[in-house]
Scaffold this motif. Structure first.
Motif, PDB file in Angstrom:
ATOM      1  N   GLU A 378     -33.556  71.651 -34.656  1.00 58.08           N
ATOM      2  CA  GLU A 378     -33.230  72.535 -33.529  1.00 58.08           C
ATOM      3  C   GLU A 378     -31.724  72.700 -33.384  1.00 58.08           C
ATOM      4  OE1 GLU A 378     -35.016  74.623 -31.683  1.00 58.08           O
ATOM      5  OE2 GLU A 378     -36.579  74.018 -33.080  1.00 58.08           O
ATOM      6  N   ARG A 379     -31.011  71.601 -33.623  1.00 60.19           N
ATOM      7  CA  ARG A 379     -29.548  71.637 -33.517  1.00 60.19           C
ATOM      8  C   ARG A 379     -28.969  72.648 -34.517  1.00 60.19           C
ATOM      9  NH1 ARG A 379     -26.757  65.903 -32.753  1.00 60.19           N
ATOM     10  NH2 ARG A 379     -25.570  66.057 -34.639  1.00 60.19           N
ATOM     11  N   ILE A 380     -29.512  72.621 -35.714  1.00 60.87           N
ATOM     12  CA  ILE A 380     -29.034  73.551 -36.744  1.00 60.87           C
ATOM     13  C   ILE A 380     -29.369  74.991 -36.344  1.00 60.87           C
ATOM     14  CG2 ILE A 380     -29.348  74.277 -39.153  1.00 60.87           C
ATOM     15  CD1 ILE A 380     -29.903  71.233 -39.740  1.00 60.87           C
ATOM     16  N   LYS A 381     -30.595  75.190 -35.859  1.00 60.97           N
ATOM     17  CA  LYS A 381     -31.006  76.548 -35.466  1.00 60.97           C
ATOM     18  C   LYS A 381     -30.150  77.075 -34.312  1.00 60.97           C
ATOM     19  CE  LYS A 381     -35.748  76.668 -37.107  1.00 60.97           C
ATOM     20  NZ  LYS A 381     -37.157  76.603 -36.782  1.00 60.97           N
ATOM     21  N   THR A 382     -29.841  76.183 -33.364  1.00 64.19           N
ATOM     22  CA  THR A 382     -29.017  76.596 -32.221  1.00 64.19           C
ATOM     23  C   THR A 382     -27.619  76.996 -32.689  1.00 64.19           C
ATOM     24  OG1 THR A 382     -30.247  75.085 -30.837  1.00 64.19           O
ATOM     25  CG2 THR A 382     -28.169  75.865 -29.942  1.00 64.19           C
ATOM     26  N   ALA A 383     -27.039  76.160 -33.571  1.00 66.69           N
ATOM     27  CA  ALA A 383     -25.701  76.467 -34.102  1.00 66.69           C
ATOM     28  C   ALA A 383     -25.737  77.769 -34.887  1.00 66.69           C
ATOM     29  CB  ALA A 383     -25.226  75.323 -34.992  1.00 66.69           C
ATOM     30  N   PHE A 384     -26.813  77.957 -35.598  1.00 68.17           N
ATOM     31  CA  PHE A 384     -27.016  79.159 -36.401  1.00 68.17           C
ATOM     32  C   PHE A 384     -27.018  80.400 -35.494  1.00 68.17           C
ATOM     33  CE2 PHE A 384     -29.120  82.001 -39.256  1.00 68.17           C
ATOM     34  CZ  PHE A 384     -28.903  81.476 -40.512  1.00 68.17           C
ATOM     35  N   GLU A 385     -27.789  80.330 -34.418  1.00 67.00           N
ATOM     36  CA  GLU A 385     -27.876  81.471 -33.490  1.00 67.00           C
ATOM     37  C   GLU A 385     -26.531  81.757 -32.841  1.00 67.00           C
ATOM     38  OE1 GLU A 385     -31.073  81.128 -30.726  1.00 67.00           O
ATOM     39  OE2 GLU A 385     -32.590  81.400 -32.289  1.00 67.00           O
ATOM     40  N   LYS A 386     -25.802  80.698 -32.527  1.00 71.47           N
ATOM     41  CA  LYS A 386     -24.492  80.866 -31.890  1.00 71.47           C
ATOM     42  C   LYS A 386     -23.560  81.661 -32.814  1.00 71.47           C
ATOM     43  CE  LYS A 386     -21.110  78.019 -29.543  1.00 71.47           C
ATOM     44  NZ  LYS A 386     -20.611  76.674 -29.357  1.00 71.47           N
ATOM     45  N   VAL A 387     -23.580  81.292 -34.081  1.00 68.94           N
ATOM     46  CA  VAL A 387     -22.742  82.004 -35.053  1.00 68.94           C
ATOM     47  C   VAL A 387     -23.217  83.452 -35.183  1.00 68.94           C
ATOM     48  CG1 VAL A 387     -22.093  82.125 -37.496  1.00 68.94           C
ATOM     49  CG2 VAL A 387     -22.169  79.917 -36.342  1.00 68.94           C
ATOM     50  N   PHE A 388     -24.547  83.622 -35.204  1.00 71.29           N
ATOM     51  CA  PHE A 388     -25.102  84.967 -35.371  1.00 71.29           C
ATOM     52  C   PHE A 388     -24.686  85.877 -34.215  1.00 71.29           C
ATOM     53  CE2 PHE A 388     -28.228  88.275 -34.842  1.00 71.29           C
ATOM     54  CZ  PHE A 388     -28.370  88.757 -36.134  1.00 71.29           C
ATOM     55  N   TYR A 389     -24.860  85.403 -32.981  1.00 77.22           N
ATOM     56  CA  TYR A 389     -24.596  86.270 -31.829  1.00 77.22           C
ATOM     57  C   TYR A 389     -23.103  86.534 -31.631  1.00 77.22           C
ATOM     58  CZ  TYR A 389     -29.487  86.214 -30.537  1.00 77.22           C
ATOM     59  OH  TYR A 389     -30.838  86.388 -30.545  1.00 77.22           O
ATOM     60  N   LYS A 390     -22.275  85.718 -32.239  1.00 74.85           N
ATOM     61  CA  LYS A 390     -20.836  85.991 -32.155  1.00 74.85           C
ATOM     62  C   LYS A 390     -20.522  87.352 -32.808  1.00 74.85           C
ATOM     63  CE  LYS A 390     -16.336  84.164 -33.463  1.00 74.85           C
ATOM     64  NZ  LYS A 390     -15.616  84.578 -32.275  1.00 74.85           N
ATOM     65  N   ASN A 391     -21.286  87.672 -33.842  1.00 74.16           N
ATOM     66  CA  ASN A 391     -21.015  88.901 -34.587  1.00 74.16           C
ATOM     67  C   ASN A 391     -21.981  90.048 -34.315  1.00 74.16           C
ATOM     68  OD1 ASN A 391     -18.812  88.504 -36.820  1.00 74.16           O
ATOM     69  ND2 ASN A 391     -19.866  86.567 -36.494  1.00 74.16           N
ATOM     70  N   HIS A 392     -23.112  89.727 -33.714  1.00 73.67           N
ATOM     71  CA  HIS A 392     -24.120  90.776 -33.519  1.00 73.67           C
ATOM     72  C   HIS A 392     -24.517  90.832 -32.067  1.00 73.67           C
ATOM     73  CE1 HIS A 392     -24.431  89.437 -37.667  1.00 73.67           C
ATOM     74  NE2 HIS A 392     -24.718  90.687 -37.946  1.00 73.67           N
ATOM     75  N   LYS A 393     -24.260  91.956 -31.488  1.00 75.26           N
ATOM     76  CA  LYS A 393     -24.682  92.146 -30.099  1.00 75.26           C
ATOM     77  C   LYS A 393     -25.435  93.459 -30.009  1.00 75.26           C
ATOM     78  CE  LYS A 393     -21.067  89.427 -27.921  1.00 75.26           C
ATOM     79  NZ  LYS A 393     -20.341  88.956 -29.085  1.00 75.26           N
ATOM     80  N   ASP A 394     -26.478  93.465 -29.131  1.00 80.98           N
ATOM     81  CA  ASP A 394     -27.247  94.711 -28.941  1.00 80.98           C
ATOM     82  C   ASP A 394     -26.403  95.775 -28.279  1.00 80.98           C
ATOM     83  OD1 ASP A 394     -29.704  94.346 -30.098  1.00 80.98           O
ATOM     84  OD2 ASP A 394     -30.401  93.104 -28.439  1.00 80.98           O
TER      85      ASP A 394
END
Lengths: 394, 251
Positions: A378-394
């Protein structure tokens, strides 16, 4: 300290600059390989000179009496906390590889004559947290991980930093997996304006019938390279997986050599790379099968997804084989997200951003799900999402 | 049909350089089942793709009016959130995306769009299990990757499962009967018939009349060379079976 001053220097000059003595064998190896530059094969895709260039302050590594904690905490190269009953101490490294391909492996040893030795005695699960607090500093330390025979240990590695800038971390492991043991190392390093660059140079010895499972999850931005050499004895096995998810102008990745020395040794190496922005992913990996390693099985694969037209993947899977009696395969692919899949998700009302995230995580999931502990998963997935949303916003 | 939920006026569309739809007119009435039949290459699948905003299709003229609003430029996900659903002829496999997670994400996106609370995992699983049973689907479909390794029948049932959960208002079924055995066809038809509530509209795209034995159509439209050339009641099916598409003259 200015590391570029070590460029093209001879043994005496290096000894004088580093203040080393009685370590001529290591200095000779370092001089033979030379300070890395853009021309060095193993640093070809990584801007190492940029990291070596600044004038860094050096730190004093005065051992402290560690307090008791639920994890091993290393702050700026000094152990400050350890779990109760765990044997962690400083000593000179007894098993330096004299045939490592990375000059910074030797520089790390020269700068850190006393290594941090962690003995994994028993079927333990331990978390190692690296913390960096100093700006403009050269933080160098090395760790010896010793896994006892017949033991099955798991190490989770994590990295944090204070609000620092312009620091270089040179660290690395010398791991020894004794006969019939299993060591699982899961490294998670999420960097985003972390204030430090890193070169991590490792050596892993896998003894007869031992099993090394090495998984790295490198997420976010900044500059970091891990250089890994693994040596496999008879019936030894390594399962080596790397997940890279980079953004902005990050350059990160893995340069590795897996050397099959013993008969019936097996290796599986898998890299999954997701590259956004102007980032560059590196997977420069060699599997070498020696004359002595009959009946080896080796497979190596790198897959990359480019999320942006300026992203770049340097994938270089290589096999160097000296025998006929073996099974070996390698390959590399680079592509984009599947448009059909993306449309299918959108056609069900899922936004473009969310659909991309689902596909990116799906691509990464085979590696993430190999982390058995769901909390770390879960920790990895959370960090992953954080990085993702830094660059992708609706 | 003045009270149409979906109105297609003079629709022209191409895929690549090829003009496929050449002035297509069609209106869907609320609560009715419209079947589109036509020979290979008539433009049936292109029509379904055009309605959901598929990237392959470029609209070159005409209008798609949904609930009185032109949706020509609307993104695929917005069309879905507004209630348009396409059951794909060949649903794509997505390894690594869990079926239940996908469907809950889709459902909660729709609920959010409608101003409703999101369903939590337990509530959603209950909902999903009820429908799985009705469709004769195994419970392991919940945890499997989306369509990965599914048989043809399982994929089609999974499309119907999505339809049942998302409760769309206009349902386009593109060759839903292709590759289905009798049991699967019956289960799929049952799922479709369950959605008939007098308000939802269905657009059933098919080559064969077999599916129409299970889902009784109100209207049959014959599509030929990118245009609807004839619209009639269900009695047209027998005529098509007997004489084929060539015998149909443009009205």
């Amino acid at each position: 300290m200015n590391l570029l001053a070590l460029k093209n220097k001879n043994l005496q000059e290096v000894n004088a600059l580093l203040g080393t003595k009685d370590r001529d064998i290591l200095v000779e190896r370092f001089c033979a390989l030379g300070l890395p530059s853009k021309k060095s094969e193993e640093y070809r895709y990584f801007d190492v000179e940029k990291l070596l260039e600044p004038e860094y302050k050096t730190l004093n590594y005065v051992p402290k009496t560690p307090k008791t904690s639920d994890k091993v905490e290393i702050v700026d190269g000094v152990v400050v906390a350890i779990p109760k009953g765990m044997r962690v101490y400083n000593e000179a490294c007894q098993m330096i590889d004299m045939d490592h391909f990375d000059p910074l492996y030797y520089l790390g040893h020269l700068l850190s004559p006393q290594t941090i030795k962690i003995e994994l005695d028993g079927d333990v699960e331990v978390e190692i947290e690296h913390k960096f607090t100093q700006s403009d500093a050269l933080i160098n330390y090395r760790i010896v991980l010793y896994n006892q025979a017949n033991r099955h240990a798991t190490v989770y590695e994590n990295f944090i930093s204070d609000d620092i800038e312009n620091t270089l971390v040179l660290y690395g492991y010398d791991m020894h997996l004794a006969q019939d043991s299993t060591l699982r190392v899961v490294k998670m390093q999420s960097m985003q304006d972390a204030g430090y660059g890193m070169v991590a140079s490792h050596k892993v010895n896998v003894a007869k019938n031992a099993n090394a499972i090495l998984k790295s999850f490198d997420l976010g931005g900044d500059q970091a390279l891990q250089l890994l050499k693994v040596e496999l004895a008879e019936h030894a096995h390594v399962d080596d997986g790397h997940l890279l998810y980079l953004n902005e102008d990050s350059k990160r990745g893995t340069v590795s050599q897996i050397v099959h020395v013993g008969e019936h040794s097996t290796s599986k190496q898998e890299a999954k790379n997701i590259l956004d922005g102007k980032s560059r992913g590196i997977f420069d990996a060699l599997i070498r099968v020696e004359h002595s390693a009959k009946y080896t099985k080796a497979e190596q694969n790198s897959k990359a997804i480019l999320l942006h037209e300026d992203a770049y993947m340097a994938a270089k899977p290589q096999l160097e084989i000296y025998i006929d009696e073996l099974e070996a395969s390698h390959g590399a692919t680079t592509g984009q997200l599947d448009r059909k899949q993306l449309f299918y998700l959108q056609s069900r009302g899922i936004s473009y951003t969310e659909a991309r995230k689902m596909l990116v995580i799906a691509f990464a999931n085979t590696l993430i799900e190999e982390v058995k502990d769901t909390r770390h998963q879960e920790r990895i997935k959370t960090a992953f999402e954080k990085v993702f949303y830094k660059n992708h916003k609706d | 049909m003045s009270n149409s939920i979906l109105k297609i006026e003079n629709l022209q569309a191409k895929i690549g350089d090829k003009q496929i739809l050449k002035g297509l007119n069609l209106e869907l009435e609320p609560g009715k089942v419209h079947a589109i039949m036509g020979p290979n290459g008539a433009g049936k699948s292109t029509l379904s793709k055009a309605l959901v905003g598929h990237y392959d299709v470029e609209l070159t003229g005409g209008d798609i009016i949904y609930k009185g609003k032109n949706i020509n430029e609307m993104e695929p996900e917005e069309r879905a959130l507004e209630g348009i659903f396409l059951s794909f002829q060949h649903p794509v496999e997505i390894p690594g995306v869990n079926n239940a997670y996908f469907l809950r994400t889709a459902l909660n996106a729709k609920r959010k769009h409608e101003g409703k609370e999101a369903l939590n995992a337990a509530e959603f699983l209950r909902l999903m299990r009820d429908h799985l049973e009705m469709l004769g689907m195994k419970s392991d479909m919940i945890s499997r990757s989306l369509n990965e390794g599914f048989s043809g029948g399982e994929k089609k049932r999974n499309e119907i499962l999505q339809m049942l959960i998302l409760e769309p208002e206009v349902i386009i079924l593109d060759e839903i009967d292709s590759g289905l055995d009798i049991d699967a066809l019956r289960a799929v038809s049952e799922g479709i018939n369950k959605m008939k509530d007098g308000k939802r509209s269905f657009l059933v795209i098919t080559h064969y009349s077999r599916i129409l034995d299970y889902i009784e159509p109100d209207y049959i439209h014959v599509l030929k060379d990118g245009k609807v050339i004839k619209t009639a009641g269900p009695e047209l099916v027998a005529q098509l079976e007997e004489h084929g598409y060539d015998a149909i003259e443009e009205e």
